[in-house]
Design a protein around this motif. Structure first.
Motif, PDB file in Angstrom:
ATOM      1  N   LEU A  97      -0.438  -4.039   6.287  1.00 32.34           N
ATOM      2  CA  LEU A  97      -1.025  -4.021   7.620  1.00 32.34           C
ATOM      3  C   LEU A  97      -1.818  -2.739   7.835  1.00 32.34           C
ATOM      4  O   LEU A  97      -2.930  -2.765   8.379  1.00 32.34           O
ATOM      5  N   THR A  98      -1.275  -1.636   7.394  1.00 36.36           N
ATOM      6  CA  THR A  98      -1.961  -0.349   7.522  1.00 36.36           C
ATOM      7  C   THR A  98      -3.292  -0.378   6.800  1.00 36.36           C
ATOM      8  O   THR A  98      -4.314   0.106   7.311  1.00 36.36           O
ATOM      9  N   GLU A  99      -3.304  -0.967   5.628  1.00 38.14           N
ATOM     10  CA  GLU A  99      -4.536  -1.059   4.848  1.00 38.14           C
ATOM     11  C   GLU A  99      -5.549  -1.973   5.546  1.00 38.14           C
ATOM     12  O   GLU A  99      -6.749  -1.675   5.578  1.00 38.14           O
ATOM     13  N   GLU A 100      -5.080  -3.080   6.107  1.00 33.96           N
ATOM     14  CA  GLU A 100      -5.981  -4.003   6.795  1.00 33.96           C
ATOM     15  C   GLU A 100      -6.644  -3.356   8.011  1.00 33.96           C
ATOM     16  O   GLU A 100      -7.837  -3.517   8.255  1.00 33.96           O
ATOM     17  N   VAL A 101      -5.848  -2.624   8.782  1.00 33.98           N
ATOM     18  CA  VAL A 101      -6.341  -2.088  10.052  1.00 33.98           C
ATOM     19  C   VAL A 101      -7.055  -0.758   9.870  1.00 33.98           C
ATOM     20  O   VAL A 101      -8.071  -0.486  10.516  1.00 33.98           O
ATOM     21  N   PHE A 102      -6.534   0.077   8.972  1.00 37.55           N
ATOM     22  CA  PHE A 102      -7.043   1.437   8.858  1.00 37.55           C
ATOM     23  C   PHE A 102      -7.565   1.768   7.456  1.00 37.55           C
ATOM     24  O   PHE A 102      -7.745   2.932   7.117  1.00 37.55           O
ATOM     25  N   GLY A 103      -7.788   0.736   6.649  1.00 35.24           N
ATOM     26  CA  GLY A 103      -8.174   0.982   5.269  1.00 35.24           C
ATOM     27  C   GLY A 103      -9.511   1.665   5.114  1.00 35.24           C
ATOM     28  O   GLY A 103      -9.721   2.449   4.191  1.00 35.24           O
ATOM     29  N   GLY A 104     -10.451   1.377   6.001  1.00 27.85           N
ATOM     30  CA  GLY A 104     -11.768   2.007   5.937  1.00 27.85           C
ATOM     31  C   GLY A 104     -11.868   3.130   6.941  1.00 27.85           C
ATOM     32  O   GLY A 104     -11.021   4.009   7.007  1.00 27.85           O
ATOM     33  N   SER A 105     -12.923   3.110   7.733  1.00 33.03           N
ATOM     34  CA  SER A 105     -13.086   4.120   8.768  1.00 33.03           C
ATOM     35  C   SER A 105     -12.128   3.838   9.919  1.00 33.03           C
ATOM     36  O   SER A 105     -11.627   2.724  10.082  1.00 33.03           O
ATOM     37  N   VAL A 167       7.420   5.047  15.764  1.00 35.72           N
ATOM     38  CA  VAL A 167       7.418   6.511  15.775  1.00 35.72           C
ATOM     39  C   VAL A 167       6.396   7.060  14.785  1.00 35.72           C
ATOM     40  O   VAL A 167       5.680   8.023  15.072  1.00 35.72           O
ATOM     41  N   ALA A 168       6.311   6.447  13.608  1.00 37.34           N
ATOM     42  CA  ALA A 168       5.362   6.909  12.595  1.00 37.34           C
ATOM     43  C   ALA A 168       3.925   6.777  13.092  1.00 37.34           C
ATOM     44  O   ALA A 168       3.111   7.695  12.928  1.00 37.34           O
ATOM     45  N   LEU A 180      -2.727   7.470   7.773  1.00 39.86           N
ATOM     46  CA  LEU A 180      -1.630   6.728   8.387  1.00 39.86           C
ATOM     47  C   LEU A 180      -0.733   6.100   7.327  1.00 39.86           C
ATOM     48  O   LEU A 180       0.494   6.097   7.470  1.00 39.86           O
ATOM     49  N   ALA A 181      -1.333   5.566   6.269  1.00 40.72           N
ATOM     50  CA  ALA A 181      -0.532   4.922   5.222  1.00 40.72           C
ATOM     51  C   ALA A 181       0.499   5.886   4.659  1.00 40.72           C
ATOM     52  O   ALA A 181       1.648   5.506   4.403  1.00 40.72           O
ATOM     53  N   GLN A 182       0.103   7.130   4.477  1.00 45.75           N
ATOM     54  CA  GLN A 182       1.026   8.128   3.936  1.00 45.75           C
ATOM     55  C   GLN A 182       2.133   8.442   4.934  1.00 45.75           C
ATOM     56  O   GLN A 182       3.303   8.580   4.565  1.00 45.75           O
ATOM     57  N   THR A 183       1.770   8.543   6.207  1.00 49.13           N
ATOM     58  CA  THR A 183       2.768   8.822   7.242  1.00 49.13           C
ATOM     59  C   THR A 183       3.787   7.691   7.332  1.00 49.13           C
ATOM     60  O   THR A 183       4.997   7.927   7.407  1.00 49.13           O
ATOM     61  N   VAL A 184       3.300   6.443   7.334  1.00 46.99           N
ATOM     62  CA  VAL A 184       4.192   5.291   7.403  1.00 46.99           C
ATOM     63  C   VAL A 184       5.081   5.228   6.174  1.00 46.99           C
ATOM     64  O   VAL A 184       6.298   5.010   6.264  1.00 46.99           O
ATOM     65  N   ARG A 185       4.509   5.444   4.996  1.00 51.93           N
ATOM     66  CA  ARG A 185       5.277   5.398   3.755  1.00 51.93           C
ATOM     67  C   ARG A 185       6.371   6.461   3.740  1.00 51.93           C
ATOM     68  O   ARG A 185       7.521   6.209   3.361  1.00 51.93           O
ATOM     69  N   THR A 186       6.021   7.663   4.157  1.00 52.66           N
ATOM     70  CA  THR A 186       6.993   8.757   4.203  1.00 52.66           C
ATOM     71  C   THR A 186       8.148   8.428   5.137  1.00 52.66           C
ATOM     72  O   THR A 186       9.321   8.655   4.814  1.00 52.66           O
ATOM     73  N   ALA A 187       7.820   7.878   6.302  1.00 48.39           N
ATOM     74  CA  ALA A 187       8.861   7.536   7.277  1.00 48.39           C
ATOM     75  C   ALA A 187       9.783   6.447   6.746  1.00 48.39           C
ATOM     76  O   ALA A 187      11.008   6.525   6.890  1.00 48.39           O
ATOM     77  N   LEU A 188       9.214   5.436   6.114  1.00 46.50           N
ATOM     78  CA  LEU A 188      10.020   4.329   5.609  1.00 46.50           C
ATOM     79  C   LEU A 188      10.906   4.754   4.449  1.00 46.50           C
ATOM     80  O   LEU A 188      12.067   4.343   4.350  1.00 46.50           O
ATOM     81  N   VAL A 189      10.369   5.584   3.579  1.00 50.00           N
ATOM     82  CA  VAL A 189      11.167   6.079   2.449  1.00 50.00           C
ATOM     83  C   VAL A 189      12.302   6.957   2.945  1.00 50.00           C
ATOM     84  O   VAL A 189      13.441   6.870   2.476  1.00 50.00           O
TER      85      VAL A 189
END
Length: 206
Positions: A97-105, A167-168, A180-189
């Motif tokens: 989902l993160t990639e779909e919404v925020f993958g580009g600009s 929260v992420a 954002l992808a990194q923030t979400v990944r860090t939070a989930l891990v």
């Protein structure tokens, strides 16, 4: 669904999206407290009555984007194999989902949302948007868990996952230093050892 019904639903979706966009733009420009339902309806070229057919409040209109993204997240989760570990399924869906919404600009609405950060009256409405999808997510997870207390564990897992995601995303909106992808990944891990509990179904149903 026939063509007429499909067209009607697309028109409804377009109206709902127009109201959401108007609410977000006006709130960013004038401040949420200064924005009225009437102003949102006028900006979207619809009547006050039409607004009420779609949203119960200006805050609900404001967070419609969150609701759409959460429904897309649920669809991505349902696409995953049922025999995979639930936390892996949830994490993969969140990353997709993160990639779909925020993958580009960055999407145009993001700067508008950042202008609203910190408003004390908005937090409960954001929580409500996530809570609305929680029961559906718990039901999906229940099909993926086995052993005792499946109903309880699926609700706990759904609530934990959505809280981490909320929260992420909010942290990233306020502190956009990393993607954002990194923030979400860090939070989930970071949360996985506590949240990914319980047995899950395998291809043999055990």
């Amino acid at each position: 669904m026939d063509e007429t019904t499909g067209l009607r639903e697309r028109k409804k979706a377009a109206t709902r999206l127009a109201l959401h966009g108007a609410a977000l733009r006006l709130a960013a420009e004038e401040g949420i407290d200064a924005v009225t339902v009437e102003a949102i309806a006028d900006a979207a070229n619809v009547s006050r009555r039409t607004f009420s057919n779609y949203f119960s409040s200006k805050e609900q209109a404001l967070f419609h984007g969150d609701t759409m993204r959460l429904h897309r997240l649920l669809a991505l989760i349902r696409e995953q194999p049922v025999d995979e570990e639930p936390w892996t399924v949830l994490s993969r869906a969140a990353e997709r989902l993160t990639e779909e919404v925020f993958g580009g600009s960055e999407p145009s609405w993001l700067n508008q949302r950042r202008k609203l950060r910190g408003h004390p009256g908005l937090a409960p409405h954001q929580v409500a948007a996530y809570a609305a999808i929680e029961r559906e997510l718990a039901a999906e997870l229940a099909h993926r868990l086995t052993d005792d207390d499946v109903a309880l564990r699926s609700r706990l897992l759904a609530a934990t996952f959505l809280a981490i995601l909320r929260v992420a995303v909010q942290h990233w909106i306020e502190h956009p230093d990393d993607p954002l992808a990194q923030t979400v990944r860090t939070a989930l891990v970071a949360a996985a050892p506590a949240a990914a509990f319980g047995s899950h179904r395998t291809s043999t149903g055990t």
